[in-house]
Design an enzyme around this catalytic site. Structure first.
Site, PDB file in Angstrom:
ATOM      1  N   CYS A   1      30.990   6.000  20.696  1.00 43.36           N
ATOM      2  CA  CYS A   1      30.593   7.162  21.502  1.00 43.36           C
ATOM      3  C   CYS A   1      31.378   8.431  21.188  1.00 43.36           C
ATOM      4  CB  CYS A   1      30.777   6.864  22.986  1.00 43.36           C
ATOM      5  SG  CYS A   1      30.388   5.201  23.509  1.00 43.36           S
TER       6      CYS A   1
ATOM      7  N   GLU B   1      20.148   8.848  16.387  1.00 36.85           N
ATOM      8  CA  GLU B   1      21.257   9.791  16.564  1.00 36.85           C
ATOM      9  C   GLU B   1      21.866  10.172  15.221  1.00 36.85           C
ATOM     10  OE1 GLU B   1      22.939   8.663  21.017  1.00 36.85           O
ATOM     11  OE2 GLU B   1      23.725   7.589  19.279  1.00 36.85           O
TER      12      GLU B   1
ATOM     13  N   CYS C   1      33.783   2.298  21.708  1.00 36.88           N
ATOM     14  CA  CYS C   1      33.465   3.637  22.218  1.00 36.88           C
ATOM     15  C   CYS C   1      34.421   4.693  21.684  1.00 36.88           C
ATOM     16  CB  CYS C   1      33.484   3.631  23.740  1.00 36.88           C
ATOM     17  SG  CYS C   1      33.073   5.247  24.449  1.00 36.88           S
TER      18      CYS C   1
ATOM     19  N   LYS D   1      31.084   9.764  17.466  1.00 40.62           N
ATOM     20  CA  LYS D   1      29.681  10.140  17.291  1.00 40.62           C
ATOM     21  C   LYS D   1      29.377  11.453  17.997  1.00 40.62           C
ATOM     22  CE  LYS D   1      26.839   8.729  20.224  1.00 40.62           C
ATOM     23  NZ  LYS D   1      26.121   7.801  21.143  1.00 40.62           N
TER      24      LYS D   1
ATOM     25  N   TYR E   1      18.517   3.862  19.134  1.00 39.31           N
ATOM     26  CA  TYR E   1      19.226   5.102  19.426  1.00 39.31           C
ATOM     27  C   TYR E   1      20.307   5.410  18.401  1.00 39.31           C
ATOM     28  CZ  TYR E   1      23.173   2.543  21.505  1.00 39.31           C
ATOM     29  OH  TYR E   1      24.262   1.728  21.700  1.00 39.31           O
TER      30      TYR E   1
ATOM     31  N   GLU F   1      14.788  23.751  36.249  1.00 36.11           N
ATOM     32  CA  GLU F   1      14.060  24.133  37.456  1.00 36.11           C
ATOM     33  C   GLU F   1      12.685  23.468  37.516  1.00 36.11           C
ATOM     34  OE1 GLU F   1      12.400  28.243  37.736  1.00 36.11           O
ATOM     35  OE2 GLU F   1      13.411  28.531  35.820  1.00 36.11           O
TER      36      GLU F   1
ATOM     37  N   HIS G   1      16.734  29.798  38.707  1.00 37.23           N
ATOM     38  CA  HIS G   1      15.910  30.493  37.710  1.00 37.23           C
ATOM     39  C   HIS G   1      16.728  31.544  36.974  1.00 37.23           C
ATOM     40  CE1 HIS G   1      12.215  32.061  35.974  1.00 37.23           C
ATOM     41  NE2 HIS G   1      12.645  33.287  36.280  1.00 37.23           N
TER      42      HIS G   1
END
Length: 490
Positions: free
Chosen positions: A47, A181, A42, A50, A177, A478, A473
């Site tokens: 992670c 990525e 990681c 990356k 992934y 939302e 908003h």
């Protein structure tokens, strides 16, 4: 029987370090061995670097957006050497943090490879042996290359951060992934990206609607995505027989050239060390061929158990080489435990950390604790990002009758900038219990949103609980609390 240590941890990634620290804080005498760098996949080669590359790659589009919003911005060139220098300085800093944390917890660290000699003995690379009441395996996994000739010419994810220069073109093999990525990252940094995936759609196992939208967006951004396609052959471009119809490609490697019914001639030669980093010739299953600066294999990872002496010590391994463990991370040998990617459960850093903490609770605090693997949120840092928790629509409808609330639209910031990008907000709801079984978001910062939405889903929130929350908003998120009618039921 007395032991040198109460706990010996093999592996200095996030899970192993957390288990070592928390166990030492409970008064255990702890040692840890790491053959490469503290921080593991990681922090050092996954992670963290990356995500920093994700940030870097997003600025090209941001500068275009800034121009659309009235800013006088003149985009320049991306400097990989400058970024790379700062990137590795940050990784060095984080490694230092891990080292200080272990030192502050009085964990003894051995900077070398270790293996299991017997249920209570660990042997280091220098031949030194130590005994321990408990041994914890936290060595993680590593990327694999396909079993084809010259596969050693290609890069894997560990290599990406070490490149001396940014390539002009790259072929990415894979549709998971990691592949997606890095396709988005390199595309954002100005690399001509071609991607082969042998399946019908990228991101297998994730929600069909979400992964379909991501694939569309990747193509719209210029990624040359080929589904149902795989690599057949590869060789150094300089070794492949030159022909008139490929000379133009070889002068400047940028992508594929369809050669129709023409034959290949001689088989490509085997790779040599001097071929590393040179253009690579590739033939695909669709009959096309081309030359690329790099071929990047993102075709899966495997547990790093080779040479650890586990089977000799009686530890059972699964079909894929993963260490088999029970609900408390205990292996078939009572004194040996395993956590993280090496167990093949959920291969995420936060999960490994939680498994490490549960190990300490179980073994050193007398509080048997099962790590919680239910409803774990996750994010894929494509562009746009994908955040998910719970069941996909396909999984849920196979389980029970459901309602699907979904909306796809152009967000305000993109619409104003003249972009066609769309986002997706989606809730999967049980018809019987009204619980939200899954939440899927494809949008900028979806990872940030799913972390918060995940709290509600983990708590067992119903669709009506979402409805009771007043909307913020104007935001994209939302929509998660304003979708009143199901898009479909099944």
């Amino acid at each position: 029987m007395s032991f040198d240590y109460d706990l010996f941890v093999i592996g200095g990634g996030s899970g192993g370090v957390r288990a070592a620290r928390t166990s030492a804080q409970e008064g255990a005498k702890v040692a840890l061995a790491e053959e490469y760098r503290l921080g593991g996949t990681c922090v050092i080669r996954g992670c963290v670097p990356k995500k920093l590359m994700v940030f870097a790659s997003s600025y090209a589009q941001r500068m275009k957006d800034a121009q659309a919003y009235g800013w006088d911005v003149t985009p320049g060139d991306f400097s990989w050497p400058d970024f790379r220098k700062k990137l590795h300085a940050e990784l060095d800093r984080l490694e230092g943090v891990y080292g200080r944390l272990l030192d502050g917890s009085d964990v003894e660290v051995f900077a070398q490879r270790a293996k299991v000699k017997d249920p209570h003995t660990v042997e280091l690379a220098d031949g030194t042996t130590y005994t321990a009441k408990h041994i914890l395996i936290a060595v993680g996994g590593h990327p694999v290359r396909p079993d084809i000739p010259n596969a050693d010419l290609g890069l894997v994810s560990n290599d990406i951060f070490l490149m001396e220069e940014m390539p002009k073109s790259v072929l990415i093999i894979g549709g998971g992934y990691i592949a997606c990525e890095f396709a988005c990252i390199l595309n954002g940094l100005g690399v001509k990206v071609t991607q082969f995936y042998r399946g019908a759609q990228i991101l297998r196992g994730f929600d069909d609607e979400a992964r379909g939208l991501i694939a569309e967006q990747m193509k719209a951004q210029g990624i040359d995505l080929h589904l149902g396609t795989n690599i057949v052959e590869m060789a150094p471009a300089s070794h492949h027989e030159e022909r008139a119809d490929t000379e133009a490609v070889m002068e400047e490697p940028v992508g594929l050239t369809n050669i129709g019914d023409k034959t290949l001639g001689n088989n490509p030669e085997s790779a040599t060390s001097e071929d590393a980093g040179k253009p690579i010739w590739v033939k695909a299953t669709n009959g096309s061929e081309g030359v690329f600066d790099h071929v990047f294999f993102a075709t899966g990872r495997t547990p790093s158990v080779e040479g650890l002496g586990l089977e000799e010590a009686g530890v059972k391994l699964g079909r894929r080489g993963e260490i088999e463990v029970d609900d408390y991370s205990q292996t078939s040998v009572p004194s040996i435990y395993a956590i993280g990617d090496v167990t093949g459960r959920i291969e995420l850093t936060p999960v490994a950390i939680r498994e490490g903490m549960a190990f300490t609770e179980t073994v050193f605090k007398g509080n048997p604790t099962k790590p919680d693997h239910e409803l774990v949120p996750s994010a894929i840092f494509t562009q746009p990002e994908y955040g998910a928790i719970g069941l996909t629509e396909e999984q849920a409808r196979d389980q029970e009758p459901i309602e699907v609330y979904a909306t796809s639209f152009k967000p305000m910031n993109h619409a104003f900038a003249g972009r066609d990008d769309r986002v997706l907000m989606k809730l999967i709801v049980s018809q019987e219990t009204r619980k939200v079984l899954g939440c899927h978001i494809v949008a900028d910062d979806a990872g940030e949103m799913i972390q918060l939405a995940g709290i509600a889903v983990k708590m067992g929130a119903t669709k009506e609980d979402f409805d009771r929350v007043c909307a913020v908003h104007p935001t994209m998120a939302e929509e998660l609390v304003t979708m009143k009618s199901p898009a479909r039921t099944s």
